[in-house]
Design an enzyme around this catalytic site. Structure first.
Site, PDB file in Angstrom:
ATOM      1  CB  VAL A 298      -2.856  10.116  13.393  1.00 18.70           C
ATOM      2  CG1 VAL A 298      -2.336  11.394  12.114  1.00 18.70           C
ATOM      3  CG2 VAL A 298      -1.633  10.254  14.791  1.00 18.70           C
ATOM      4  CB  CYS A 299      -6.504  11.398  10.921  1.00 21.55           C
ATOM      5  SG  CYS A 299      -7.577  12.026   9.722  1.00 21.55           S
ATOM      6  CB  THR A 300     -10.837  10.354  12.478  1.00 18.96           C
ATOM      7  OG1 THR A 300     -10.448   9.324  11.689  1.00 18.96           O
ATOM      8  CG2 THR A 300     -11.026  11.057  11.445  1.00 18.96           C
TER       9      THR A 300
END
Length: 216
Positions: free
Chosen positions: A99-101
């Site tokens: 998720v995300c970075t």
């Protein structure tokens, strides 16, 4: 089924707690938080801690691996015990996700080379530095890898994954149980829809400086 969620100092809470809420409701599923150093792991805002009981050696063969993002992800890009563990469990996991970075952690471990993936909009182009093809999609599935864009997209990814694992009926049942039917009061949730001044404010908050006038 065992789901292993990686946390580290400086993780973003919703990156992992959103998917935890979804995946933890699948039938016959155990969710375990795992960290290099078990104990209290503090999030990026310093206001929430997750108590982690399991180290990497305690979770040798999870069925699903999830790495969240956050400012602390930058400190997880150097090769080390986390990367060793990710490469080892990826060989047997049905799904390796982020998720995300968190996708940068997977990419730095060499797992996303030649794959399509996404991440938070502020770092999307940088995925190419790891041999990854960046995608602006909210959720990207490529092989047994699933990546989500920024923060809240982790819920979408977890629901997508739930459908692939347990079927649409189960995934939709979970969606209804958590009443996931977002109706945000503003249309500022993406780079394409946010007003220019909001975009500039977000970039300044994230980086400490304003973007070029021609950006966005």
């Amino acid at each position: 089924m065992q789901v292993a969620i990686v946390v580290y100092p400086g993780f973003t809470a919703l990156d992992v707690l959103g998917p935890h809420e979804v995946l933890g409701r699948l039938p016959d599923t155990e969710v375990v938080f795992v960290a290099e150093h078990p104990g209290l792991v503090v999030n990026d805002l310093g206001s929430l801690s997750v108590h982690v009981d399991a180290g990497f050696a305690d979770v040798p063969e999870p069925d699903v691996v999830l790495v969240g993002g956050g400012p602390g992800a930058h400190d997880q890009l150097a090769d080390g015990s986390l990367h060793d563990w990710l490469r080892a469990v990826d060989r047997t996991a049905a799904w390796t996700t982020s998720v995300c970075t968190g996708s940068f952690v997977l990419a730095a471990a060499g797992l996303l080379a030649g794959r399509r993936a996404t991440t938070h909009w502020s770092g999307l182009d940088q995925l190419a530095d790891y041999g990854v093809t960046p995608s602006t999609e909210r959720v990207v599935v490529d092989g047994h890898y699933a990546t989500a864009a920024g923060v809240s997209a982790g819920i979408d990814m977890a629901l997508t994954l739930s459908g692939l694992i347990a079927g649409d009926h189960v995934a939709q049942t979970v969606q209804l149980i958590i009443e996931y039917a977002p109706e945000p009061p503003y249309r500022a949730g993406s780079v394409d829809s946010a007003p220019a001044e909001v975009f500039r404010s977000a970039v300044k908050t994230l980086t400490g400086s304003l973007p070029d006038e021609g950006a966005a």
